[in-house]
Motif scaffolding. Structure first.
Motif, PDB file in Angstrom:
ATOM      1  N   ASN B  41      -8.025   6.117   0.436  1.00  0.00           N
ATOM      2  CA  ASN B  41      -6.760   6.665   0.936  1.00  0.00           C
ATOM      3  C   ASN B  41      -6.194   5.770   2.034  1.00  0.00           C
ATOM      4  O   ASN B  41      -4.991   5.507   2.090  1.00  0.00           O
ATOM      5  CB  ASN B  41      -6.985   8.058   1.545  1.00  0.00           C
ATOM      6  N   ILE B  42      -7.068   5.335   2.913  1.00  0.00           N
ATOM      7  CA  ILE B  42      -6.641   4.449   4.002  1.00  0.00           C
ATOM      8  C   ILE B  42      -6.137   3.134   3.407  1.00  0.00           C
ATOM      9  O   ILE B  42      -5.115   2.587   3.832  1.00  0.00           O
ATOM     10  CB  ILE B  42      -7.806   4.218   4.992  1.00  0.00           C
ATOM     11  N   LEU B  44      -4.744   2.745   0.560  1.00  0.00           N
ATOM     12  CA  LEU B  44      -3.427   2.997  -0.023  1.00  0.00           C
ATOM     13  C   LEU B  44      -2.330   3.059   1.047  1.00  0.00           C
ATOM     14  O   LEU B  44      -1.242   2.523   0.867  1.00  0.00           O
ATOM     15  CB  LEU B  44      -3.482   4.305  -0.816  1.00  0.00           C
ATOM     16  N   ASP B  45      -2.637   3.707   2.160  1.00  0.00           N
ATOM     17  CA  ASP B  45      -1.669   3.742   3.268  1.00  0.00           C
ATOM     18  C   ASP B  45      -1.328   2.322   3.723  1.00  0.00           C
ATOM     19  O   ASP B  45      -0.164   1.987   3.962  1.00  0.00           O
ATOM     20  CB  ASP B  45      -2.244   4.492   4.481  1.00  0.00           C
ATOM     21  N   GLY B  48       0.826   0.530   1.338  1.00  0.00           N
ATOM     22  CA  GLY B  48       2.210   0.987   1.476  1.00  0.00           C
ATOM     23  C   GLY B  48       2.904   0.304   2.643  1.00  0.00           C
ATOM     24  O   GLY B  48       4.059  -0.122   2.537  1.00  0.00           O
ATOM     25  N   GLN B  49       2.201   0.179   3.748  1.00  0.00           N
ATOM     26  CA  GLN B  49       2.771  -0.544   4.902  1.00  0.00           C
ATOM     27  C   GLN B  49       3.091  -1.980   4.513  1.00  0.00           C
ATOM     28  O   GLN B  49       4.163  -2.504   4.823  1.00  0.00           O
ATOM     29  CB  GLN B  49       1.776  -0.608   6.057  1.00  0.00           C
ATOM     30  N   ARG B  51       3.708  -3.234   1.616  1.00  0.00           N
ATOM     31  CA  ARG B  51       4.875  -3.292   0.721  1.00  0.00           C
ATOM     32  C   ARG B  51       6.174  -3.182   1.508  1.00  0.00           C
ATOM     33  O   ARG B  51       7.121  -3.927   1.268  1.00  0.00           O
ATOM     34  CB  ARG B  51       4.809  -2.169  -0.315  1.00  0.00           C
ATOM     35  N   LYS B 127       7.093   5.466  10.765  1.00  0.00           N
ATOM     36  CA  LYS B 127       6.563   6.133   9.566  1.00  0.00           C
ATOM     37  C   LYS B 127       5.044   5.947   9.484  1.00  0.00           C
ATOM     38  O   LYS B 127       4.296   6.903   9.257  1.00  0.00           O
ATOM     39  CB  LYS B 127       7.244   5.516   8.340  1.00  0.00           C
ATOM     40  N   LYS B 130       2.170   7.825  11.927  1.00  0.00           N
ATOM     41  CA  LYS B 130       1.587   9.131  11.600  1.00  0.00           C
ATOM     42  C   LYS B 130       0.302   8.961  10.803  1.00  0.00           C
ATOM     43  O   LYS B 130      -0.660   9.699  10.979  1.00  0.00           O
ATOM     44  CB  LYS B 130       2.561   9.934  10.734  1.00  0.00           C
ATOM     45  N   GLU B 131       0.311   7.994   9.881  1.00  0.00           N
ATOM     46  CA  GLU B 131      -0.857   7.781   9.029  1.00  0.00           C
ATOM     47  C   GLU B 131      -1.963   7.071   9.796  1.00  0.00           C
ATOM     48  O   GLU B 131      -3.149   7.383   9.634  1.00  0.00           O
ATOM     49  CB  GLU B 131      -0.449   6.974   7.796  1.00  0.00           C
ATOM     50  N   TYR B 134      -4.381   9.248  11.581  1.00  0.00           N
ATOM     51  CA  TYR B 134      -5.518   9.750  10.783  1.00  0.00           C
ATOM     52  C   TYR B 134      -6.631   8.702  10.695  1.00  0.00           C
ATOM     53  O   TYR B 134      -7.808   9.024  10.802  1.00  0.00           O
ATOM     54  CB  TYR B 134      -5.112  10.062   9.336  1.00  0.00           C
ATOM     55  N   HIS B 135      -6.222   7.448  10.435  1.00  0.00           N
ATOM     56  CA  HIS B 135      -7.223   6.383  10.286  1.00  0.00           C
ATOM     57  C   HIS B 135      -8.042   6.256  11.560  1.00  0.00           C
ATOM     58  O   HIS B 135      -9.252   6.058  11.530  1.00  0.00           O
ATOM     59  CB  HIS B 135      -6.570   5.026  10.014  1.00  0.00           C
TER      60      HIS B 135
END
Ligand SMILES: [Zn+2]
Lengths: 161, 245
Positions: B41-42, B44-45, B48-49, B51, B127, B130-131, B134-135
């Protein structure tokens, strides 16, 4: 020259409400708060969407589904833009969306203003508040994994974000 | 291609992409299922960054640049990620510690970057922040759990510190492009050091007092590991140019 049918913005919102979130099919992209703005430019629809999570792999699919839905309704000139700011928050999820989530078996997000220590995550099966976190990372980026201490069911919680 | 803003965006993108690629190596190999899911999941986050940054850089470059050409068609010395993120996984302790050092840095960095004059950089940072929180929370808990765990997990955490500490210094030494755009990373060093000291103390792990700090990644001079990462990452696009799904 093919021209788009005459339509109002609110009719476009209705069409978008028929587009499901690919990962949570009971929710529409409008319920999710992904659609930020809809307007018409010379009778051509312009749709502004925002991603839920930075790496959400569903966004490309959602863009395609919006295009398909509008094509089906006769539109040919369609603009879909993704904007990052302001950053998406679960507070934009509609009440209707939260209710549908819970019926689907996913605990809906708490308001993002609730302090972490005061958060109660209710079991979507038996509604018990006696639940515990199993993992902060669930089946998709937007969910955490919880377990109900009463009915023992594990369940997804849509993290407030 | 060589203006400071472009270099800076690629530096941010490369950090995220290379750590995403490293974490992704755990897919299907995590110690238990829920942690396998967490680390990917991390990944993938971070992807996304990456990209978002590559798309932005491509839009500024114009010509035929795309997010894909930037990720798949640059060579090793054109990558500007820090050395920390390209270090191998080795074991769960080293993977976790690398994530913790980096997430602490990234949190402090994005916190400042979200107020940048450049609206798109600010939006990506706000953006992602926030993620990243969690990390950071997840990796911090794991550092403490392993450091303050069994004799074996403690030993492995010490090994991880020995392997990674020397790559943390360059995070806070501004590269030429960082002197001109973005966040002044020298200003977040004290906060990073303070937070890391607290967590390592709780984990019962002492940090080296004085160490040689290896630098160069941000200028394109990498450890031997990056070439192998890129070989795997770029293979399909190099072997079958312009192929797509
Ligand atoms: Zn229950």
């Amino acid at each position: 020259m093919v021209s788009n049918p005459t339509i109002t913005e609110s009719q476009i919102w209705d069409i978008l409400a028929s587009v499901c979130d690919p990962e949570i099919p009971v929710l529409s992209i409008v319920d999710m708060g992904i659609v930020r703005k809809v307007y018409l430019e010379e009778n051509n629809p312009v749709i502004i969407i925002t991603p839920t999570y930075t790496g959400c792999p569903a966004m490309d699919m959602i863009t395609m589904q919006i295009r398909m839905a509008l094509l089906e309704h006769g539109f040919t000139q369609i603009t879909i833009r993704s904007e990052l700011a302001p950053a998406w928050t679960t507070d934009w999820m509609t009440e209707e969306g939260k209710r549908k989530l819970q019926e689907y078996g996913i605990a809906p997000p708490n308001p993002s203003t609730t302090p972490l220590s005061e958060q109660i995550i209710q079991c979507p099966q038996c509604r018990s508040n006696n639940t515990k976190l199993l993992s902060e990372f669930g089946s998709t980026a937007c969910k955490a994994l919880y377990q109900c201490q009463d009915c023992k069911e594990p369940f997804d919680y849509f993290k407030c974000h | 291609m060589n203006d400071p803003l472009n270099k800076y965006i690629l530096h941010l993108a490369d950090n995220a992409l290379i750590l995403a690629q490293r974490n992704g190596e755990w897919c299907g190999h995590g110690p238990i299922l829920e942690q396998d899911i967490a680390i990917t999941n991390i990944s993938l986050d971070l992807l996304g960054q990456a990209r978002n940054f590559y798309q932005y850089a491509a839009s500024l470059q114009g010509n035929d640049a795309t997010e894909d050409s930037l990720a798949y068609l640059r060579i090793e010395n054109e990558y500007r990620n820090g050395l920390l993120v390209e270090q191998p996984n080795i074991d769960w302790a080293q993977t976790i510690l690398r994530q913790y050092f980096f997430s602490t840095y990234q949190y402090l960095l994005y916190e400042k970057l979200q107020a940048a004059d450049d609206a798109q950089l600010a939006a990506i940072a706000a953006k992602a922040l926030k993620e990243v929180s969690y990390h950071l929370r997840w990796s911090r808990e794991w550092v403490i759990r392993l450091g303050d765990g069994t004799a074996e997990s403690h030993r492995r955490m010490i090994q991880a510190v020995d392997a990674l500490w020397r790559y943390t210094g360059e995070l806070f030494i501004p590269a030429d492009y960082e002197n001109q755009v973005g966040v002044d990373v020298s200003l977040i060093k004290d906060a990073w050091t303070e937070q890391v000291n607290v967590v390592m103390a709780e984990a019962g792990i002492s940090l080296p007092e004085k160490t040689y700090m290896q630098t160069g990644g941000k200028q394109g001079i990498h450890t031997e590991h990056l070439g192998y990462i890129l070989a795997e990452l770029q293979y399909v696009q190099r072997a079958y140019p312009n192929s797509s799904w």
